[in-house]
Design an enzyme around this catalytic site. Structure first.
Site, PDB file in Angstrom:
ATOM      1  N   ASP A   9       0.878  -1.160   0.000  1.00  0.00           N
ATOM      2  CA  ASP A   9       0.000   0.000   0.000  1.00  0.00           C
ATOM      3  C   ASP A   9       0.920   1.216   0.000  1.00  0.00           C
ATOM      4  O   ASP A   9       2.084   1.128   0.407  1.00  0.00           O
ATOM      5  CB  ASP A   9      -0.878  -0.019   1.256  1.00  0.00           C
ATOM      6  CG  ASP A   9      -1.517   1.329   1.528  1.00  0.00           C
ATOM      7  OD1 ASP A   9      -2.233   1.833   0.652  1.00  0.00           O
ATOM      8  OD2 ASP A   9      -1.249   1.882   2.619  1.00  0.00           O
ATOM      9  N   LYS A 200      -8.581  -4.190  -3.121  1.00  0.00           N
ATOM     10  CA  LYS A 200      -7.150  -4.435  -3.301  1.00  0.00           C
ATOM     11  C   LYS A 200      -6.850  -5.925  -3.326  1.00  0.00           C
ATOM     12  O   LYS A 200      -5.969  -6.380  -4.055  1.00  0.00           O
ATOM     13  CB  LYS A 200      -6.363  -3.745  -2.193  1.00  0.00           C
ATOM     14  CG  LYS A 200      -6.352  -2.224  -2.305  1.00  0.00           C
ATOM     15  CD  LYS A 200      -5.436  -1.605  -1.263  1.00  0.00           C
ATOM     16  CE  LYS A 200      -5.382  -0.091  -1.416  1.00  0.00           C
ATOM     17  NZ  LYS A 200      -4.444   0.533  -0.451  1.00  0.00           N
ATOM     18  N   ASN A 226      -8.999  -0.159   3.611  1.00  0.00           N
ATOM     19  CA  ASN A 226      -9.030  -0.679   2.246  1.00  0.00           C
ATOM     20  C   ASN A 226      -7.883  -1.639   1.953  1.00  0.00           C
ATOM     21  O   ASN A 226      -7.781  -2.182   0.853  1.00  0.00           O
ATOM     22  CB  ASN A 226      -9.056   0.460   1.215  1.00  0.00           C
ATOM     23  CG  ASN A 226      -7.839   1.359   1.270  1.00  0.00           C
ATOM     24  OD1 ASN A 226      -7.019   1.265   2.176  1.00  0.00           O
ATOM     25  ND2 ASN A 226      -7.726   2.254   0.311  1.00  0.00           N
TER      26      ASN A 226
END
Length: 272
Positions: A9, A200, A226
């Site tokens: 991320d 994701k 997320n």
């Protein structure tokens, strides 16, 4: 387990609070890639906003964009494994944005668009102008999102935000109730809205298939809600120390925060 890839991320994980990758992390990623480990950037960002970091890290693999809404190949300059929203869905979402008075950016296949410059976007624009010209993404001011939706080839995501958290929560609940959208909190006052199923985790699954790597052979780092789908799906999920407890609960273990050298330290332990 011998891991073959590592997924990052970006905001709150790979990036410091100043939107930088620590030099120690850059060096360690270079060492890891020379050993044949694939490095993948996974973000709620548009691919044009990911490109400066992709360029800095000298990567060659596709990136996962807009929370898994599509993958982008910078070499071929094209997206694939994409699941955009229809124009009808985009207009339905725009109506909800207007009803609840929520600020938004609309992400097309080419550019990010906005009608009103808010404080977050103003700060973000300052970062954009600090980049070399050839790396500066376009953030386009428009008069009408309706026109953007009508004229765009593809709509991938609405990046919504508000300092009125009650209104933002109500908007998110209303959008989710349509049963067509995924609403994922990417920050304390920001919600990314895309087509239901775009996560994701699913993006990582598409990427793994493209690269012919098993999900159990991937290490994933993340810090936000997320990122949960990715942390849960990867063979090894690592949460940042700045993550909320709920996010940490879905990881195999937790390291230091995004402003520390913890990622570099962990990569050295895992791959060198």
């Amino acid at each position: 387990m011998k891991y073959k890839a590592v997924a990052f991320d970006m905001d709150g994980t790979l990036l410091t609070n100043e939107r930088l990758i620590l030099p120690e992390t850059v060096k360690m990623i270079e060492k890891v890639t020379t050993k044949g480990i694939k490095v993948i950037l996974v973000s709620g960002r548009h691919h044009t906003i990911m490109h400066p970091y992709y360029y800095q890290l000298k990567l060659s693999t596709p990136v996962i964009c807009c929370n898994g809404s599509y993958l982008y190949d910078f070499g071929k300059q094209q997206f694939f494994a994409a699941k955009p929203m229809s124009k009808m869905q985009a207009k339905k979402l725009l109506k909800l944005v207007n009803t609840y008075g929520i600020h938004t950016l609309v992400y097309t296949d080419k550019v990010m668009t906005y009608e009103v410059l808010d404080d977050h976007l103003e700060s973000f624009s300052e970062w954009v102008t600090s980049l070399p010209k050839f790396l500066q993404p376009e953030i386009k001011k428009v008069d009408s999102f309706e026109k953007v939706i009508d004229e765009a080839n593809v709509i991938f995501k609405f990046a919504t935000s508000s300092h009125n958290l009650t209104a933002l929560k109500q908007f998110s609940q209303a959008a989710a109730a349509e049963n067509e959208f995924s609403c994922e909190w990417s920050w304390s006052n920001r919600v990314d809205v895309a087509i239901k199923g775009n996560t994701k985790g699913n993006g990582l699954a598409h990427w793994a298939k493209h690269e012919q790597i098993e999900l159990r052979e991937i290490v994933a780092f993340g810090d936000s809600y997320n990122d949960i789908s990715m942390l849960s799906l990867a063979g090894l999920g690592i949460a940042m120390g700045n993550a909320d407890d709920e996010v940490k609960a879905h990881a195999d273990y937790v390291i230091g925060d995004n402003n520390s050298q913890s990622i570099a330290t962990e990569l050295e332990k895992l791959f060198l």
